[in-house]
Design a protein around this motif. Structure first.
Motif, short mmCIF file in Angstrom:
data_model
loop_
_atom_site.label_atom_id
_atom_site.label_comp_id
_atom_site.label_asym_id
_atom_site.label_seq_id
_atom_site.Cartn_x
_atom_site.Cartn_y
_atom_site.Cartn_z
N CYS A 1 41.94 34.27 37.19
CA CYS A 1 41.82 32.81 37.21
C CYS A 1 42.54 32.19 38.40
O CYS A 1 41.96 31.38 39.14
CB CYS A 1 42.28 32.22 35.89
SG CYS A 1 44.06 32.33 35.56
N SER A 2 43.81 32.55 38.60
CA SER A 2 44.55 31.95 39.73
C SER A 2 44.13 32.56 41.06
O SER A 2 44.26 31.91 42.11
CB SER A 2 46.06 32.14 39.52
OG SER A 2 46.39 33.51 39.36
N PRO B 1 32.62 39.18 38.80
CA PRO B 1 33.38 39.62 37.63
C PRO B 1 34.84 39.20 37.65
O PRO B 1 35.43 38.99 38.71
CB PRO B 1 33.27 41.15 37.70
CG PRO B 1 33.06 41.45 39.14
CD PRO B 1 32.24 40.31 39.67
N TYR B 2 35.38 39.07 36.43
CA TYR B 2 36.82 38.88 36.26
C TYR B 2 37.49 40.24 36.34
O TYR B 2 37.11 41.18 35.65
CB TYR B 2 37.13 38.24 34.90
CG TYR B 2 38.61 38.11 34.61
CD1 TYR B 2 39.25 36.87 34.75
CD2 TYR B 2 39.38 39.21 34.21
CE1 TYR B 2 40.61 36.74 34.49
CE2 TYR B 2 40.74 39.09 33.97
CZ TYR B 2 41.35 37.86 34.11
OH TYR B 2 42.69 37.74 33.87
N ALA C 1 47.01 38.97 27.40
CA ALA C 1 46.81 39.75 28.63
C ALA C 1 46.83 38.84 29.86
O ALA C 1 47.35 39.22 30.91
CB ALA C 1 45.48 40.50 28.56
N GLU C 2 46.29 37.62 29.72
CA GLU C 2 46.28 36.69 30.86
C GLU C 2 47.70 36.22 31.18
O GLU C 2 48.06 36.09 32.35
CB GLU C 2 45.39 35.50 30.55
CG GLU C 2 45.17 34.60 31.76
CD GLU C 2 44.00 33.66 31.57
OE1 GLU C 2 43.13 33.61 32.46
OE2 GLU C 2 43.96 32.98 30.53
N PRO D 1 38.22 39.36 31.02
CA PRO D 1 37.45 40.58 31.26
C PRO D 1 36.13 40.57 30.49
O PRO D 1 36.07 40.12 29.35
CB PRO D 1 38.38 41.68 30.74
CG PRO D 1 39.75 41.11 30.85
CD PRO D 1 39.59 39.65 30.54
N GLY D 2 35.08 41.02 31.15
CA GLY D 2 33.78 41.06 30.51
C GLY D 2 32.97 39.79 30.68
O GLY D 2 31.78 39.76 30.38
N THR D 3 33.62 38.71 31.13
CA THR D 3 32.92 37.45 31.34
C THR D 3 33.12 37.02 32.78
O THR D 3 34.25 36.85 33.22
CB THR D 3 33.45 36.36 30.39
OG1 THR D 3 33.33 36.82 29.05
CG2 THR D 3 32.68 35.07 30.55
N PRO D 4 32.04 36.84 33.54
CA PRO D 4 32.18 36.55 34.96
C PRO D 4 32.60 35.12 35.24
O PRO D 4 32.68 34.28 34.32
CB PRO D 4 30.77 36.82 35.49
CG PRO D 4 29.88 36.50 34.33
CD PRO D 4 30.63 36.93 33.10
#
Length: 348
Positions: A263-264, A250-251, A61-62, A327-330
């Motif tokens: 991330c970017s 959040p991501y 997904a990333e 997702p789900g991890t900040p």
């Protein structure tokens, strides 16, 4: 000649009917008892296997997210270029219409004097000097008409070029939008599958997977002595300070802040706060500065991971980075050796 008739089928009656019914019921019961095609049950996975599969899906997904970010950036640029071309074509069309009106005035002036030849006009003129002055004026009009006509020709040619360029930009924009839809579908599919697998974990297992570093990230954010970031330049210090300020947010794929990041998007926003414009994607950010080795890393450097350069974080020193993981991890602090290291770049 006798007509050929299909013989009538005789219905069973009496004992024969009872025998037929018994056979039919026995056959149905036998068919029901026979095993049908085997259902393909999903294989049972251990929690470790589920986590490994979810990691794979998030990684895919990333990758798709970075493709989406790149396609979105190019689509935005193509849309702006198309708008600019259309605006320029509209301005030139307006100027063309003005030039055509000027040509019309020249044509009308010529028409009014075109009925008689120059010698006849001179012979009939009561004032030869006035005639010669008017003739000189008409010559000047003819020169101006020639210039205006040449200007019209150039404007028509330029408008045709602009329209051709706009057509090309429209085709490019259409292709970029199709790429956006494809990447978005891939992202959605992978994230949906990851959530489905995570639902198999117990609440404790899922919490351990999604939030293992959340607490340390928040504590680091609160304990950071503001204004004391050690970095090789003031801009790098500003980028690191911004990243610390984003801890716990959040991501969200495709996000560039201020309330969420991918991330970017995080690294771009961090360096933007320092007055430096970075490109949007991981695979373009890696070329946005000077490459440095792992042993040369300093706070503010961009650190990249995986062979496809699909993840990036901001180095903060002591083998640690701040990054937006998944997702789900900040946004959190993490060691740079938790993922396959692919390279590093020093922006400023």
């Amino acid at each position: 000649m006798a007509a050929h008739r299909k013989p009538k089928q005789r219905l069973y009656t009496g004992p024969a009917a009872r025998t037929a019914a018994t056979l039919a019921l026995t056959g149905a019961a036998t068919a029901a008892a026979l095993p049908g095609p085997a259902a393909h049950a999903e294989p049972q996975r251990t929690p470790a296997q589920v986590k490994s599969e979810v990691d794979r899906l998030y990684h895919e997904a990333e990758i798709a997210t970075e493709r989406y970010n790149g396609a979105k950036e190019k689509a935005t640029a193509a849309e702006k270029a198309l708008d600019d071309l259309r605006d320029e074509a509209a301005r030139r069309t307006e100027r063309l219409n003005t030039s055509r009106d000027e040509l019309g005035a020249f044509a009308a002036a010529q028409y009014r004097t075109s009925g008689l030849g120059p010698s006849v006009q001179l012979a009939l003129s009561s004032d030869p000097d006035q005639y010669l002055e008017r003739a000189s004026y008409l010559d000047r009009i003819a020169d101006r008409q020639s210039v205006a006509l040449d200007r019209v020709r150039r404007q028509v040619a330029r408008i045709a070029t602009l329209r051709a360029e706009a057509k090309g930009q429209l085709a490019d924009l259409t292709a970029r939008r199709a790429e956006l839809r494809k990447s978005k579908a891939t992202i959605t599919t992978r994230l949906t599958e990851a959530r489905r697998l995570l639902d198999r974990l117990t609440p404790t297992e899922r919490s351990s997977y999604e939030n293992s570093d959340h607490g340390s990230a928040v504590r680091a954010s609160r304990s950071l002595p503001r204004g004391s970031v050690q970095a090789p330049s003031a801009r790098a210090a500003a980028a690191v300070a911004f990243a610390y300020g984003a801890l716990g947010k959040p991501y969200v794929w495709g996000a560039t802040g201020p309330s969420s990041f991918d991330c970017s998007g995080l690294t771009q926003a961090a360096w933007r706060s320092a007055g430096v414009s970075l490109p949007r994607t991981t695979y373009t950010q890696i070329n946005a500065g000077r490459r440095v080795s792992r042993s040369e890393l300093a706070p503010g450097d961009l650190v990249f991971f995986f062979s496809g350069i699909s993840h990036v974080g901001l180095y903060i020193g002591n083998g640690q980075m701040i990054h937006a993981p998944r997702p789900g991890t900040p946004v959190r602090i993490a060691p740079i050796d938790q993922m396959p290291f692919a390279g590093a770049t020093r922006v400023a």
